[in-house]
Design a protein around this motif. Structure first.
Motif, mmCIF file in Angstrom:
data_model
loop_
_atom_site.group_PDB
_atom_site.id
_atom_site.type_symbol
_atom_site.label_atom_id
_atom_site.label_comp_id
_atom_site.label_asym_id
_atom_site.label_seq_id
_atom_site.Cartn_x
_atom_site.Cartn_y
_atom_site.Cartn_z
ATOM 1 N N ALA A 18 0.832 -1.210 0.000
ATOM 2 C CA ALA A 18 0.000 0.000 0.000
ATOM 3 C C ALA A 18 0.860 1.252 0.000
ATOM 4 O O ALA A 18 0.591 2.212 -0.725
ATOM 5 C CB ALA A 18 -0.933 0.000 1.199
ATOM 6 N N ALA A 19 1.912 1.250 0.809
ATOM 7 C CA ALA A 19 2.795 2.416 0.867
ATOM 8 C C ALA A 19 3.517 2.614 -0.461
ATOM 9 O O ALA A 19 3.631 3.736 -0.951
ATOM 10 C CB ALA A 19 3.804 2.254 2.002
ATOM 11 N N ALA A 20 3.973 1.542 -1.066
ATOM 12 C CA ALA A 20 4.668 1.638 -2.358
ATOM 13 C C ALA A 20 3.698 2.056 -3.456
ATOM 14 O O ALA A 20 4.088 2.722 -4.412
ATOM 15 C CB ALA A 20 5.313 0.304 -2.709
ATOM 16 N N GLY A 21 2.435 1.697 -3.308
ATOM 17 C CA GLY A 21 1.425 2.018 -4.307
ATOM 18 C C GLY A 21 1.101 3.491 -4.402
ATOM 19 O O GLY A 21 0.419 3.929 -5.326
ATOM 20 N N SER A 22 1.594 4.269 -3.458
ATOM 21 C CA SER A 22 1.336 5.706 -3.522
ATOM 22 C C SER A 22 2.254 6.399 -4.520
ATOM 23 O O SER A 22 2.111 7.579 -4.774
ATOM 24 C CB SER A 22 1.496 6.339 -2.133
ATOM 25 O OG SER A 22 2.829 6.192 -1.687
ATOM 26 N N GLY A 23 3.174 5.649 -5.118
ATOM 27 C CA GLY A 23 4.073 6.212 -6.123
ATOM 28 C C GLY A 23 3.414 6.223 -7.493
ATOM 29 O O GLY A 23 2.209 6.048 -7.635
ATOM 30 N N THR A 82 8.689 -1.192 -8.561
ATOM 31 C CA THR A 82 8.753 -1.849 -7.247
ATOM 32 C C THR A 82 7.362 -2.029 -6.656
ATOM 33 O O THR A 82 7.055 -3.086 -6.096
ATOM 34 C CB THR A 82 9.648 -1.051 -6.282
ATOM 35 O OG1 THR A 82 10.957 -0.926 -6.858
ATOM 36 C CG2 THR A 82 9.768 -1.736 -4.942
ATOM 37 N N ALA A 83 6.512 -1.035 -6.790
ATOM 38 C CA ALA A 83 5.138 -1.154 -6.275
ATOM 39 C C ALA A 83 4.399 -2.277 -6.986
ATOM 40 O O ALA A 83 3.659 -3.041 -6.353
ATOM 41 C CB ALA A 83 4.390 0.163 -6.441
ATOM 42 N N GLY A 84 4.593 -2.404 -8.273
ATOM 43 C CA GLY A 84 3.979 -3.501 -9.016
ATOM 44 C C GLY A 84 4.458 -4.851 -8.523
ATOM 45 O O GLY A 84 3.677 -5.790 -8.361
#
Length: 122
Positions: free
Chosen positions: A15-20, A41-43
């Protein structure tokens, strides 16, 4: 419990990485009706989480069935250790994009589940 903690960490990390990428705070707090691209990385973290959500129910069910049948022992213990350690290693390896090692670590987690299933039939 360790596998549950790993799952919770993965949910927060993904979730935190998905904010990119092209995602704003307003988008993240809204209904997300239109998909927006995320970074590499978020993917990877989202795919690792999806993989965990596919394997954890199998692991938990196998372990609970062994518990109910009174079949906890060395095989379920070591199978559980293999699963949990491999899942903990899998996420950073996947996030880093290390292809062969990622597959080997995933295979170790599957061996852990198989050990627990086999213990039920012994």
């Amino acid at each position: 419990m360790a596998a549950v903690i790993i799952g919770l960490v993965q949910i927060v990390w993904a979730a935190a990485a998905g904010s990119g990428g092209e995602r704003s705070l307003a988008y993240l707090m809204g209904p997300r009706d239109e998909p927006k691209p995320v970074g590499v990385t978020a993917g990877r973290l989202n795919r690792a989480l999806g993989n965990f959500l596919e394997t954890f129910p199998l692991f938990a069910a196998a372990l609970l069935v062994c518990l109910a049948a009174g079949k906890l022992g060395t095989a379920t213990y070591w199978g559980s250790i293999l699963y949990v350690v491999a899942r903990a290693v899998f996420v950073p390896v996947y996030a880093a994009g290390i292809p062969v090692v990622r597959t080997l670590v995933w295979a170790v987690s599957m061996v852990g589940i198989i050990m627990v299933v086999v213990a039920f039939f012994q």
